[in-house]
Design a protein around this motif. Structure first.
Motif, PDB file in Angstrom:
ATOM      1  N   TRP A  59     -13.939   0.208  -1.474  1.00  0.00           N
ATOM      2  CA  TRP A  59     -12.996   1.139  -2.099  1.00  0.00           C
ATOM      3  C   TRP A  59     -13.618   1.944  -3.234  1.00  0.00           C
ATOM      4  O   TRP A  59     -13.192   3.053  -3.532  1.00  0.00           O
ATOM      5  CB  TRP A  59     -11.775   0.370  -2.609  1.00  0.00           C
TER       6      TRP A  59
ATOM      7  N   ARG B 279     -10.592   0.503  10.985  1.00  0.00           N
ATOM      8  CA  ARG B 279      -9.400   0.442  10.137  1.00  0.00           C
ATOM      9  C   ARG B 279      -9.622   1.375   8.953  1.00  0.00           C
ATOM     10  O   ARG B 279     -10.665   1.338   8.297  1.00  0.00           O
ATOM     11  CB  ARG B 279      -9.070  -0.987   9.699  1.00  0.00           C
TER      12      ARG B 279
ATOM     13  N   VAL C 260      -4.087   2.514   8.634  1.00  0.00           N
ATOM     14  CA  VAL C 260      -3.356   1.648   7.712  1.00  0.00           C
ATOM     15  C   VAL C 260      -2.447   2.430   6.767  1.00  0.00           C
ATOM     16  O   VAL C 260      -1.228   2.240   6.733  1.00  0.00           O
ATOM     17  CB  VAL C 260      -4.328   0.780   6.876  1.00  0.00           C
ATOM     18  N   SER C 261      -3.038   3.318   5.961  1.00  0.00           N
ATOM     19  CA  SER C 261      -2.269   3.997   4.920  1.00  0.00           C
ATOM     20  C   SER C 261      -3.016   5.249   4.470  1.00  0.00           C
ATOM     21  O   SER C 261      -4.221   5.369   4.667  1.00  0.00           O
ATOM     22  CB  SER C 261      -2.049   3.065   3.717  1.00  0.00           C
TER      23      SER C 261
ATOM     24  N   TYR D 275      -8.057   2.887   5.382  1.00  0.00           N
ATOM     25  CA  TYR D 275      -7.132   2.667   4.280  1.00  0.00           C
ATOM     26  C   TYR D 275      -6.952   3.905   3.392  1.00  0.00           C
ATOM     27  O   TYR D 275      -5.858   4.184   2.932  1.00  0.00           O
ATOM     28  CB  TYR D 275      -7.621   1.523   3.384  1.00  0.00           C
TER      29      TYR D 275
ATOM     30  N   SER E  71     -12.352   1.925   3.220  1.00  0.00           N
ATOM     31  CA  SER E  71     -11.349   1.591   2.216  1.00  0.00           C
ATOM     32  C   SER E  71     -11.085   2.691   1.187  1.00  0.00           C
ATOM     33  O   SER E  71      -9.959   2.795   0.696  1.00  0.00           O
ATOM     34  CB  SER E  71     -11.758   0.311   1.482  1.00  0.00           C
TER      35      SER E  71
ATOM     36  N   VAL F 266       0.814  -1.210   0.000  1.00  0.00           N
ATOM     37  CA  VAL F 266       0.000   0.000   0.000  1.00  0.00           C
ATOM     38  C   VAL F 266       0.843   1.252   0.000  1.00  0.00           C
ATOM     39  O   VAL F 266       0.537   2.239  -0.661  1.00  0.00           O
ATOM     40  CB  VAL F 266      -0.944  -0.012   1.215  1.00  0.00           C
TER      41      VAL F 266
END
Length: 349
Positions: free
Chosen positions: A90, A161, A184-185, A163, A125, A17
């Motif tokens: 996403w 979480r 996460v990123s 992303y 996401s 990622v």
């Protein structure tokens, strides 16, 4: 009892990622007529039979939003405890979730545990997600707040979480014990949020600023015998990655003692800037964990902090000194995550 670190396989995900650095997320369009949002849908768990634009669950409302949307869609959530796992896939970006009465009255809770990729109560996401006034809770370990911990095994149990790039959380809560918030990123902004836990409860490889947040250490609540936990576990993998966690102002308080962070990557980076530390901060402050011998690669720093836990006399000798204005200015909100002014374009204002 064994306190488990975040699962090792996550490192593979983080490497993939973050290898490309900050993503090039699109900017969401405003609605017609100057409105910041294209349209609004409503979630009310007590509304009876749902109708057009009105849903009983948050997931149903998200499912109704078309994929590849490029206009801001607001999901207004009425007060209540929503017992469900919520996931924004996403392909559904440009979503603004708002608990209209604030985080004390609107919460999403679930009791998933064991696997970090499956246990999160809330998963976001896509790029371009804004959340305001909602508490995300993983109730699994929290059920054990009874002082009788001898036979209980703490498990990984995520509240959230995150992303996607350009994700912002205002006045939200994140409740858990181990691995509460998986950052996460991507670039993330947390403002005036409440985050609690005991072990690695803010972790991952995001590029994030936590501004005016309340960090509640609960290690002493579950383990009165004197165990020490960790607030952060940041996973920066190389000196070229722009990632790291920056805490500006706010307060660290609670029960027991936690390290400010342990290295989840060989170039782990965490900065506390003008934060108030109660006595819950372990005197050593920081832990190299599995990266002993690479301490010179970490960026762990405390700048202008105060309170009984801010005494650095017993801190690890390899903690960085950011004494010059130019050293700390690169970790300001504008320089670290808001280089393209995405925060000013959010649909809150």
């Amino acid at each position: 009892m064994q306190l488990l670190p975040p699962s090792i396989f996550v490192l593979i995900i983080l490497l993939v990622v973050t290898a490309v650095g900050v993503s090039t997320a699109i900017d969401c369009r405003n609605g017609n007529g100057g409105s910041k949002v294209a349209y609004t849908i409503t979630v009310n768990k007590d509304s009876g039979k749902p109708g057009p634009g009105i849903f009983n669950t948050i997931q149903a409302a998200i499912d109704s939003i078309p994929p590849y949307n490029d206009e801001w869609v607001q999901v207004v959530i009425f007060p209540g405890i929503y017992k469900e796992k919520v996931s924004i896939p996403w392909e559904k970006q440009c979503i603004f979730l708002e608990g209209i009465e604030g985080r004390h009255w609107t919460s999403i809770t679930y009791d998933g545990h064991e696997q970090t990729d499956e246990s999160a109560t809330f998963t976001s996401s896509p790029d371009n997600v804004v959340v305001k006034g909602i508490t995300f809770e993983n109730s699994f370990n929290l059920d054990f707040y009874n002082g009788e911990m001898a036979a209980v095994e703490i498990k990984r149990a995520l509240a959230a979480r995150i992303y996607g790039d350009k994700s912002a959380f205002y006045e939200c809560g994140f409740l858990g014990f181990q691995d509460t918030l998986w950052d996460v990123s991507g670039r993330h902004y947390f403002n005036n949020c409440y985050i609690e836990g005991g072990v690695d409860f803010i972790w991952g490889n995001g590029q994030s600023v936590y501004e005016d947040c309340m960090i509640n250490v609960t290690i002493g609540t579950l383990f009165p015998q004197g165990f020490q936990g960790y607030i952060t576990a940041q996973g920066r993998q190389s000196s070229d990655e722009p990632t790291g966690f920056v805490f500006r102002r706010g307060r660290v308080f609670g029960s027991g003692q936690d390290f400010l962070g342990r290295a989840y990557g060989p170039y782990s980076r965490v900065i506390f800037h003008h934060t108030v530390f109660d006595g819950v901060v372990a005197p050593q402050g920081w832990d190299a964990w599995n990266y002993q011998g690479k301490e010179d690669q970490f960026t762990y720093a405390e700048v202008g902090c105060r309170g009984p836990g801010s005494d650095t006399i017993k801190r690890v000798k390899w903690m960085k000194k950011l004494n010059r204005p130019k050293d700390i200015n690169k970790f300001s909100t504008s320089s670290f995550i808001n280089q393209d002014n995405w925060l000013q374009r959010l649909p809150l204002w």
